[in-house]
Design an enzyme around this catalytic site. Structure first.
Site, PDB file in Angstrom:
ATOM      1  N   HIS A  37     -47.518  20.452 -36.627  1.00 34.68           N
ATOM      2  CA  HIS A  37     -48.041  21.814 -36.816  1.00 34.68           C
ATOM      3  C   HIS A  37     -47.911  22.681 -35.550  1.00 34.68           C
ATOM      4  CE1 HIS A  37     -50.650  25.156 -37.804  1.00 34.68           C
ATOM      5  NE2 HIS A  37     -51.489  24.779 -36.854  1.00 34.68           N
ATOM      6  N   HIS A  63     -52.420  24.922 -28.995  1.00 29.61           N
ATOM      7  CA  HIS A  63     -53.433  25.823 -29.561  1.00 29.61           C
ATOM      8  C   HIS A  63     -54.596  25.124 -30.264  1.00 29.61           C
ATOM      9  CE1 HIS A  63     -51.333  25.570 -33.529  1.00 29.61           C
ATOM     10  NE2 HIS A  63     -52.486  25.946 -34.035  1.00 29.61           N
ATOM     11  N   GLU A  67     -59.933  22.834 -29.624  1.00 37.29           N
ATOM     12  CA  GLU A  67     -60.781  22.849 -30.822  1.00 37.29           C
ATOM     13  C   GLU A  67     -60.902  21.469 -31.471  1.00 37.29           C
ATOM     14  OE1 GLU A  67     -60.316  26.451 -33.227  1.00 37.29           O
ATOM     15  OE2 GLU A  67     -60.342  25.149 -34.985  1.00 37.29           O
ATOM     16  N   ASP A  68     -59.820  20.728 -31.474  1.00 36.37           N
ATOM     17  CA  ASP A  68     -59.778  19.519 -32.316  1.00 36.37           C
ATOM     18  C   ASP A  68     -59.623  18.196 -31.570  1.00 36.37           C
ATOM     19  OD1 ASP A  68     -59.986  21.111 -34.580  1.00 36.37           O
ATOM     20  OD2 ASP A  68     -57.830  21.305 -34.819  1.00 36.37           O
ATOM     21  N   ASP A 124     -49.748  31.026 -36.344  1.00 35.86           N
ATOM     22  CA  ASP A 124     -50.593  29.950 -36.880  1.00 35.86           C
ATOM     23  C   ASP A 124     -50.922  30.233 -38.345  1.00 35.86           C
ATOM     24  OD1 ASP A 124     -52.206  27.621 -36.723  1.00 35.86           O
ATOM     25  OD2 ASP A 124     -53.970  28.788 -36.154  1.00 35.86           O
TER      26      ASP A 124
END
Ligand code: NDP
Ligand code: ZN
Length: 187
Positions: A37, A63, A67-68, A124
């Site tokens: 991704h 990116h 966050e993840d 995105d």
């Protein structure tokens, strides 16, 4: 920055993201490796949006790391510098907030982020809208997929005007995705 330095930074970023996302999968039925991704987002910026600014491209590769994954802002700052950290931070949701509030904040913040972050966020959304049509999260109802498309359109409203090629590509991708969902109702 020389082209050798840019290539070196690019490879460091792709390796960093691959390691950080190594145990993660996308939500589609085939459980695609997560790293596909961010690579797709960077490629969309470069090939379609003609964005050849290395801070934005490296930002795209990274990116979803803040966050993840367990990535810290300090790691990004030390390896990639303050400008890359700034753009990655701008596209990172505050995971402490409830999901519905995070979704609203994306709509509210979109018009106020930097030009780099707007283009990254737009790429995105292009990739995610494409995936909603062609390799959606497994077990998502049609209604949920439609709601995702509607929400993405609201976020993208605040990102328009900095890269007309990406704006047009989002519109075409959204239109194709809606047609694909409509076809799936009629079969
Ligand atoms: P999520 O944020 O949980 O999931 C979507 C995100 O997952 C994407 O933005 C993308 O983010 C990532 N992702 C991973 N794999 C895929 C893939 N194969 N295709 C697309 N995205 C993928 O979404 P929500 O739960 O918030 O749902 C979206 C919409 O649906 C909202 O508008 C919400 O209101 C609505 N909803 C509807 C429900 C219903 O039952 N009708 C229930 C819950 C929500 P990234 O690029 O950051 O990885
Ligand atoms: Zn993403």
């Amino acid at each position: 920055m020389s082209s050798t330095d840019e290539s070196s930074l690019f490879l460091t970023a792709i390796k960093f993201a691959a390691v950080k996302h190594r145990d993660q999968r996308r939500k589609d039925a085939k459980a695609t490796p997560y790293i596909n991704h961010p690579i797709e987002v960077a490629d969309t910026l470069w090939q379609i949006g003609k964005v050849h600014d290395m801070v934005t491209i490296v930002g795209a590769l990274l990116h979803d790391t803040l966050e993840d994954t367990d990535t810290t802002p300090e790691e990004i700052q030390n390896l990639f510098g303050a400008e890359v950290l700034a753009v990655v931070s701008e596209v990172t949701d505050d995971k402490r907030l409830p999901k519905q509030q995070r979704k609203l904040k994306q709509i509210e913040h979109a018009p106020h982020i930097s030009t780099r972050a707007k283009q990254l966020k737009l790429a995105d959304k292009i990739c995610n809208v494409y995936d909603i049509a062609h390799s959606p999260p497994k077990n998502w109802s049609l209604k949920r997929r439609q709601e995702y498309l509607d929400w993405s359109e609201q976020v993208v409203a605040g990102l328009r005007g900095v890269n007309p090629i990406l704006d047009a590509h989002y519109d075409a991708t959204l239109s194709d995705a809606r047609a694909a969902l409509a076809r799936s109702i009629s079969v």
